[in-house]
Design a protein around this motif. Structure first.
Motif, PDB file in Angstrom:
ATOM      1  N   LEU A 101       0.864  -1.389   0.080  1.00 39.74           N
ATOM      2  CA  LEU A 101      -0.077  -0.045   0.199  1.00 39.74           C
ATOM      3  C   LEU A 101       0.811   1.361  -0.003  1.00 39.74           C
ATOM      4  O   LEU A 101       0.710   2.269  -0.716  1.00 39.74           O
ATOM      5  N   ASP A 102       1.920   1.373   0.820  1.00 38.00           N
ATOM      6  CA  ASP A 102       2.729   2.448   0.907  1.00 38.00           C
ATOM      7  C   ASP A 102       3.632   2.615  -0.500  1.00 38.00           C
ATOM      8  O   ASP A 102       3.601   3.737  -0.872  1.00 38.00           O
ATOM      9  N   ASP A 103       3.682   1.458  -1.265  1.00 39.94           N
ATOM     10  CA  ASP A 103       4.501   1.903  -2.553  1.00 39.94           C
ATOM     11  C   ASP A 103       3.513   2.403  -3.644  1.00 39.94           C
ATOM     12  O   ASP A 103       3.648   3.043  -4.436  1.00 39.94           O
ATOM     13  N   LEU A 104       2.448   1.841  -3.466  1.00 39.28           N
ATOM     14  CA  LEU A 104       1.202   2.329  -4.256  1.00 39.28           C
ATOM     15  C   LEU A 104       0.961   3.929  -3.992  1.00 39.28           C
ATOM     16  O   LEU A 104       0.819   4.739  -5.319  1.00 39.28           O
ATOM     17  N   LEU A 105       0.974   4.308  -2.767  1.00 41.40           N
ATOM     18  CA  LEU A 105       0.791   5.756  -2.689  1.00 41.40           C
ATOM     19  C   LEU A 105       1.835   6.727  -2.902  1.00 41.40           C
ATOM     20  O   LEU A 105       1.612   7.695  -3.534  1.00 41.40           O
ATOM     21  N   ALA A 106       3.056   5.874  -2.932  1.00 38.40           N
ATOM     22  CA  ALA A 106       4.147   6.922  -3.332  1.00 38.40           C
ATOM     23  C   ALA A 106       4.209   6.940  -4.650  1.00 38.40           C
ATOM     24  O   ALA A 106       4.816   7.929  -5.484  1.00 38.40           O
ATOM     25  N   LEU A 107       3.937   5.735  -5.531  1.00 33.65           N
ATOM     26  CA  LEU A 107       3.853   5.722  -7.093  1.00 33.65           C
ATOM     27  C   LEU A 107       2.859   6.647  -7.393  1.00 33.65           C
ATOM     28  O   LEU A 107       3.110   7.644  -8.319  1.00 33.65           O
ATOM     29  N   GLY A 108       1.759   6.652  -6.788  1.00 38.90           N
ATOM     30  CA  GLY A 108       0.583   7.627  -7.016  1.00 38.90           C
ATOM     31  C   GLY A 108       1.094   8.996  -7.045  1.00 38.90           C
ATOM     32  O   GLY A 108       1.083  10.174  -7.956  1.00 38.90           O
ATOM     33  N   ARG A 109       1.704   9.388  -5.987  1.00 38.48           N
ATOM     34  CA  ARG A 109       2.427  10.807  -5.832  1.00 38.48           C
ATOM     35  C   ARG A 109       3.195  11.176  -6.742  1.00 38.48           C
ATOM     36  O   ARG A 109       3.216  12.310  -7.383  1.00 38.48           O
ATOM     37  N   GLN A 110       4.254  10.142  -7.269  1.00 34.96           N
ATOM     38  CA  GLN A 110       5.240  10.518  -8.162  1.00 34.96           C
ATOM     39  C   GLN A 110       4.458  10.665  -9.650  1.00 34.96           C
ATOM     40  O   GLN A 110       4.998  11.395 -10.340  1.00 34.96           O
ATOM     41  N   LYS A 111       3.426   9.925  -9.723  1.00 33.55           N
ATOM     42  CA  LYS A 111       2.834  10.237 -11.277  1.00 33.55           C
ATOM     43  C   LYS A 111       1.624  11.088 -11.171  1.00 33.55           C
ATOM     44  O   LYS A 111       1.045  11.364 -12.203  1.00 33.55           O
ATOM     45  N   GLY A 112       1.337  11.611 -10.108  1.00 31.08           N
ATOM     46  CA  GLY A 112       0.347  12.654 -10.075  1.00 31.08           C
ATOM     47  C   GLY A 112      -0.794  12.483 -10.071  1.00 31.08           C
ATOM     48  O   GLY A 112      -1.871  13.107 -10.981  1.00 31.08           O
ATOM     49  N   TRP A 113      -1.312  11.113  -9.586  1.00 34.31           N
ATOM     50  CA  TRP A 113      -2.770  10.725  -9.424  1.00 34.31           C
ATOM     51  C   TRP A 113      -3.281  11.425  -8.510  1.00 34.31           C
ATOM     52  O   TRP A 113      -2.690  12.107  -7.355  1.00 34.31           O
ATOM     53  N   ALA A 114      -4.776  11.759  -8.729  1.00 34.53           N
ATOM     54  CA  ALA A 114      -5.683  12.452  -7.604  1.00 34.53           C
ATOM     55  C   ALA A 114      -5.802  11.922  -6.305  1.00 34.53           C
ATOM     56  O   ALA A 114      -6.004  12.212  -5.356  1.00 34.53           O
ATOM     57  N   SER A 115      -6.063  10.361  -6.591  1.00 36.78           N
ATOM     58  CA  SER A 115      -6.116   9.380  -5.286  1.00 36.78           C
ATOM     59  C   SER A 115      -5.921   8.088  -5.796  1.00 36.78           C
ATOM     60  O   SER A 115      -6.044   7.628  -6.831  1.00 36.78           O
ATOM     61  N   GLU A 122     -17.437  -6.106   3.652  1.00 38.60           N
ATOM     62  CA  GLU A 122     -17.539  -5.554   5.022  1.00 38.60           C
ATOM     63  C   GLU A 122     -16.895  -6.238   6.310  1.00 38.60           C
ATOM     64  O   GLU A 122     -16.530  -5.797   7.187  1.00 38.60           O
ATOM     65  N   ASP A 123     -17.076  -7.600   6.104  1.00 41.16           N
ATOM     66  CA  ASP A 123     -16.549  -8.347   7.181  1.00 41.16           C
ATOM     67  C   ASP A 123     -15.052  -8.965   6.965  1.00 41.16           C
ATOM     68  O   ASP A 123     -14.626  -9.925   7.655  1.00 41.16           O
ATOM     69  N   ASN A 124     -14.413  -8.409   6.039  1.00 42.03           N
ATOM     70  CA  ASN A 124     -12.978  -8.873   6.013  1.00 42.03           C
ATOM     71  C   ASN A 124     -12.096  -7.996   7.029  1.00 42.03           C
ATOM     72  O   ASN A 124     -11.440  -6.774   6.424  1.00 42.03           O
ATOM     73  N   GLU A 125     -12.267  -8.343   8.100  1.00 39.90           N
ATOM     74  CA  GLU A 125     -11.645  -7.732   9.326  1.00 39.90           C
ATOM     75  C   GLU A 125     -10.124  -7.598   9.223  1.00 39.90           C
ATOM     76  O   GLU A 125      -9.607  -6.592   9.697  1.00 39.90           O
ATOM     77  N   THR A 126      -9.408  -8.673   8.764  1.00 34.83           N
ATOM     78  CA  THR A 126      -8.102  -8.722   8.673  1.00 34.83           C
ATOM     79  C   THR A 126      -7.492  -7.436   7.588  1.00 34.83           C
ATOM     80  O   THR A 126      -6.737  -6.683   7.979  1.00 34.83           O
ATOM     81  N   ALA A 127      -8.205  -7.327   6.565  1.00 35.60           N
ATOM     82  CA  ALA A 127      -7.792  -6.580   5.643  1.00 35.60           C
ATOM     83  C   ALA A 127      -8.311  -5.019   6.231  1.00 35.60           C
ATOM     84  O   ALA A 127      -7.474  -3.989   6.029  1.00 35.60           O
ATOM     85  N   ARG A 128      -9.314  -5.083   6.724  1.00 34.98           N
ATOM     86  CA  ARG A 128      -9.792  -3.687   7.339  1.00 34.98           C
ATOM     87  C   ARG A 128      -8.936  -3.356   8.466  1.00 34.98           C
ATOM     88  O   ARG A 128      -8.792  -1.655   8.473  1.00 34.98           O
ATOM     89  N   ARG A 129      -8.288  -4.162   9.083  1.00 38.23           N
ATOM     90  CA  ARG A 129      -7.508  -3.420  10.123  1.00 38.23           C
ATOM     91  C   ARG A 129      -6.195  -3.024   9.535  1.00 38.23           C
ATOM     92  O   ARG A 129      -5.758  -1.812   9.990  1.00 38.23           O
ATOM     93  N   LEU A 130      -5.701  -3.611   8.307  1.00 37.98           N
ATOM     94  CA  LEU A 130      -4.835  -2.685   7.613  1.00 37.98           C
ATOM     95  C   LEU A 130      -5.190  -1.482   6.994  1.00 37.98           C
ATOM     96  O   LEU A 130      -4.557  -0.368   7.054  1.00 37.98           O
ATOM     97  N   TYR A 131      -6.490  -1.390   6.410  1.00 39.83           N
ATOM     98  CA  TYR A 131      -6.804  -0.488   5.781  1.00 39.83           C
ATOM     99  C   TYR A 131      -6.932   0.858   6.567  1.00 39.83           C
ATOM    100  O   TYR A 131      -6.954   2.099   6.498  1.00 39.83           O
TER     101      TYR A 131
END
Ligand SMILES: CC(C)(COP(=O)(O)OP(=O)(O)OC[C@H]1O[C@@H](n2cnc3c(N)ncnc32)[C@H](O)[C@@H]1OP(=O)(O)O)[C@@H](O)C(=O)NCCC(=O)NCCS
Length: 147
Positions: A101-115, A122-131
């Motif tokens: 996720l950190d990599d994707l955000l860094a890539l987005g900032r570098q490439k100029g994405w808006a978001s 809803e019940d993917n608790e493991t993933a949501r804990r990360l998110y």
């Protein structure tokens, strides 16, 4: 544990495939082999928006993030959709998902994405804990019709 994140390369297929199969099993879907191979071809095609970032620990591939960008009417810059995120069960809890996720955000900032955006069950608790470390969930509800 520090994961190295990089673009997928042609020689990665044999390591990507079991991770992809693990991801499909996680969602209980059977993707036809020709669709899987078309997805892989799109990942490698520089003219195609679909990009696969892979995570390696100790030289072994342990996870991937697939994303693609698209236009938006709310900004002149593209937005990125994180479609698939997967970490091998043997490498979970080592911050590999966080590194992807950190990599994707860094890539987005570098490439100029808006978001960057993504959806999860809803019940993917493991993933949501990360998110939940990154941002609050929004209040949109998804509708989809199979054609
Ligand atoms: C979601 C997923 C990508 C997280 O990957 P990961 O590399 O284990 O994540 P991280 O190590 O960066 O962990 C992030 C947080 O989740 C927690 N976590 C991860 N796996 C966990 C588990 N099995 N049990 C409890 N907590 C867990 C970590 O402890 C950490 O929480 P903390 O920061 O509060 O300590 C991975 O669990 C996965 O591939 N799941 C199956 C596919 C899936 O759900 N993909 C996302 C679909 S939208």
């Amino acid at each position: 544990m520090v994961a190295t994140i990089r673009d997928a390369r042609p020689g990665d297929l044999s390591e990507w495939m079991p991770l992809w199969q693990g991801y499909c099993e996680f969602y209980g879907v059977e993707i036809e082999p020709q669709i899987t191979m078309a997805t892989w071809a799109r990942i490698l095609d520089p003219m195609c928006e679909l990009t696969c970032r892979v995570a390696e620990v100790g030289g072994n591939m342990v996870g991937f993030a697939h994303h693609h960008t698209h236009l938006t009417t709310w900004d002149t810059r593209p937005v990125a959709y994180l479609e698939d995120l997967f970490v091998s069960p043997t490498a979970r809890g080592l911050r590999v998902g966080q590194a992807l996720l950190d990599d994707l955000l860094a890539l987005g900032r570098q490439k100029g994405w808006a978001s960057v955006y993504w959806i999860t069950a809803e019940d993917n608790e493991t993933a949501r804990r990360l998110y939940d470390h990154y941002t609050k969930r929004d209040q949109f509800v998804r509708y989809a019709i199979t054609l």
